[in-house]
Design a protein around this motif. Structure first.
Motif, PDB file in Angstrom:
ATOM      1  N   UNK A 119       0.838  -1.206   0.000  1.00 19.03           N
ATOM      2  CA  UNK A 119       0.000   0.000   0.000  1.00 19.03           C
ATOM      3  C   UNK A 119       0.870   1.253   0.000  1.00 19.03           C
ATOM      4  N   UNK A 120       1.921   1.247   0.818  1.00 24.36           N
ATOM      5  CA  UNK A 120       2.840   2.388   0.854  1.00 24.36           C
ATOM      6  C   UNK A 120       3.526   2.593  -0.495  1.00 24.36           C
ATOM      7  N   UNK A 132      -1.423   8.411   2.340  1.00 20.54           N
ATOM      8  CA  UNK A 132      -1.229   8.486   0.891  1.00 20.54           C
ATOM      9  C   UNK A 132      -2.197   9.444   0.228  1.00 20.54           C
ATOM     10  N   UNK A 133      -3.455   9.422   0.687  1.00 20.68           N
ATOM     11  CA  UNK A 133      -4.442  10.357   0.126  1.00 20.68           C
ATOM     12  C   UNK A 133      -4.058  11.805   0.441  1.00 20.68           C
ATOM     13  N   UNK A 134      -3.549  12.044   1.660  1.00 21.36           N
ATOM     14  CA  UNK A 134      -3.144  13.399   2.033  1.00 21.36           C
ATOM     15  C   UNK A 134      -1.972  13.857   1.179  1.00 21.36           C
ATOM     16  N   UNK A 180      -4.868   1.289   7.386  1.00 21.59           N
ATOM     17  CA  UNK A 180      -5.747   2.435   7.134  1.00 21.59           C
ATOM     18  C   UNK A 180      -4.983   3.754   7.231  1.00 21.59           C
ATOM     19  N   UNK A 181      -4.060   3.824   8.165  1.00 22.73           N
ATOM     20  CA  UNK A 181      -3.260   5.046   8.289  1.00 22.73           C
ATOM     21  C   UNK A 181      -2.408   5.268   7.045  1.00 22.73           C
ATOM     22  N   UNK A 182      -1.865   4.187   6.490  1.00 23.14           N
ATOM     23  CA  UNK A 182      -1.084   4.312   5.260  1.00 23.14           C
ATOM     24  C   UNK A 182      -1.959   4.814   4.113  1.00 23.14           C
TER      25      UNK A 182
END
Length: 564
Positions: A196-197, A233-235, A227-229
């Motif tokens: 994901x990262x 990523x969206x930010x 979820x934090x990743x």
């Protein structure tokens, strides 16, 4: 230990370990929060019920040996060295681990000098090389591991995907995951998180959410780290609405956010100027006893300092003191942001305190770091801007602020900080905002001695000052010189000239300027010509022409055009 007879030296063996630790924690909280004398009436420190545990640096073996010597009386210098070691604030455990990986030796010859070539050591070497962005070296270690007959484990593949993520090589990361599946190694939760990262760092947000679906299809439930990743990523890819929806989906799934999640959401609020929601997340962290890290504090302070209004500006200083009280050191970027907020607010006293602390942080850092000189340059320019703002808001003390600014400008030369266009413009701004006509003109003409050519900002500041003081002949003289040097007059400069014409009663010149602006595609807004329009109130035909030449709504394309 103080007795009726007076002070005495105390051996460490006479102090119970738990009591000694409590005293150290208490003293570090008290003194680290008041190291700089901020005005107590504005920046009082109010401790909370729940504090983040401090992370002390481990004592050296030499100190441990000294402590073990029973009956040994430490001198004042030795005792102070023990206290300094134990109360030195450091970063959170996650940051410490990352810094350790970045500082580790990734050279295979050095690494294998005294280590066995087994799975664990190979995994650690690949992790070090991947974290440092040495993807080729990580693949070399991966192939060497296979050539020695060692089968890569799930942890090995995860570290390799992490290496691809750091180097932003998404195709290689996807190929590694496909390879491990064909060889019967099922990706773990950490593997999917690394993938994901990799997707997010490569800017492929949709594929990252596809990985989340694949993960849940493999009966692996995502945790708060995954979820934090996704949110982070969206930010980073400026997909703020999707970040919020992912955060809400996380909570609907019954997954509680951790410290990193809250910090990411605070960073999102900071970037979108939602300071109130950032404060709400901060209060929720305190309520849920979620530990605050140095990154959390930096994001919070950055959000409050960017708003810099009457409520959030003092709050930034309170958070800074609380951060120090919890044993964390603020980053240079955070201190620079607070300094910039103080400069914009004209709070010179606080700005000088922050600037002194910034200087000490930079001088105590590694001198070989070239970025520190750039940080000192930015801080010095911001401090010059603070003096300029203060001299405009408080004209009675303008002479004092000019003297301080000139001393800082001379110290910039002594520190061998490069004098840039921004530095010269900020120093010029000190004179122009204070209305020192002769000194501003003299300094403007000295640009060439520093190898700097005046730009449009330099001319705008000088001409604006001349217009405010009704020196229109000199203003138009510099405007003509500006054109001769090939610099076009922008909207703000024309507006300043028009304002000067209104003050000096130059109606004919002002009308000619208005017509030139309209013909150049810079039709002014009706609100920007109010002083000049009022000056022409006795001439209805001119007022009618002004209304025709001006626009009555803001054209966003015009605002963001280069000529504007």
């Amino acid at each position: 230990r103080t007795t009726e007879a007076g002070s005495q030296h105390t051996t460490l063996s006479q102090i119970q370990p738990n009591m000694f630790a409590c005293l150290l924690r208490l003293s570090s909280r008290v003194f680290s929060g008041t190291r700089k004398s901020f005005p107590s009436r504005r920046y009082s420190y109010a401790p909370t019920e729940k504090h983040t545990p401090l992370h002390f640096q481990a004592p050296t073996p030499a100190l441990q040996k000294e402590w073990s010597e029973s009956g040994r009386v430490l001198s004042d210098v030795e005792y102070q060295s023990v206290v300094d070691v134990l109360t030195s604030p450091v970063s959170s455990p996650k940051t410490i681990r990352r810094r350790a990986l970045l500082g580790a030796d990734a050279d295979p010859d050095v690494y294998w000098a005294n280590k066995d070539r087994n799975h664990d050591n190979f995994d650690k070497l690949i992790l070090i090389q991947g974290t440092q962005g040495k993807l080729k070296e990580a693949f070399s270690s991966f192939r060497l591991m296979q050539s020695l007959g060692l089968t890569p484990s799930v942890a090995t593949y995860t570290n390799m995907v992490h290496a691809c993520s750091v180097s932003r090589d998404l195709p290689a990361a996807l190929q590694l995951v496909r390879t491990m599946k064909t060889r019967g190694a099922n990706p773990s939760l950490h593997t999917y998180n690394a993938l994901v990262n990799a997707c997010m760092r490569s800017g492929d947000v949709d594929r990252a959410f596809t990985v989340l679906d694949d993960m849940m299809g493999a009966n692996i439930q995502p945790n708060e780290v995954v979820y934090t990743s996704l949110i982070h990523g969206c930010v980073e890819n400026k997909m703020f609405d999707r970040a919020w929806s992912t955060f809400y989906a996380m909570r609907e799934a019954g997954i509680e956010p951790d410290s990193v999640t809250f910090t990411t959401m605070i960073d999102l609020c900071s970037k979108t100027d939602m300071v109130e929601r950032a404060i709400n997340f901060y209060e929720e962290m305190l309520l849920l006893h979620v530990p605050l890290t140095e990154v959390t504090y930096n994001s919070l302070i950055h959000a409050c300092a960017r708003r810099a209004d009457s409520h959030h500006y003092p709050l930034a200083f309170k958070l800074l003191q609380r951060m120090k009280a919890d044993g964390y050191s603020p980053e240079l970027v955070t201190m620079t942001t607070i300094l910039n907020a103080a400069a914009r607010s004209g709070d010179v006293k606080s700005a000088e305190i922050i600037f002194e602390e910034l200087q000490s942080m930079i001088h105590e850092a590694d001198p070989s770091d070239g970025g520190l000189l750039h940080a000192l340059e930015i801080a010095s320019n911001t401090m010059l801007n603070a003096y300029a703002q203060a001299s405009f808001k408080d004209p009675t003390h303008a002479t004092h602020y000019i003297t301080r600014a000139e001393a800082l400008f001379e110290s910039i030369k002594t520190e061998k900080v490069p004098i840039t266009q921004t530095t010269m413009n900020n120093m010029l701004r000190v004179y122009t905002r204070a209305g020192r006509l002769n000194r501003a003109t003299s300094f403007f003409e000295s640009f060439s001695t520093h190898g700097i050519v005046p730009d449009v900002i330099s001319y705008t500041q000088l001409i604006g000052m001349l217009c405010r003081h009704r020196r229109m002949e000199r203003a138009f003289e510099f405007a003509s010189k500006m054109k001769d040097e090939g610099i076009e007059l922008n909207y703000h400069l024309n507006q300043a000239l028009l304002y000067g014409c209104a003050l000096s009663g130059y109606i004919k010149t002002g009308m000619s300027l208005l017509r030139d602006m309209a013909s150049a595609g810079m039709r002014p807004h009706i609100d920007d010509v109010v002083p000049f329009r009022q000056k022409c109130a006795r001439y209805p035909d001119l007022v009618k022409e002004i209304n025709t030449l001006c626009v009555h709504h803001r054209d966003m394309k015009q605002i963001f055009s280069p000529t504007w």
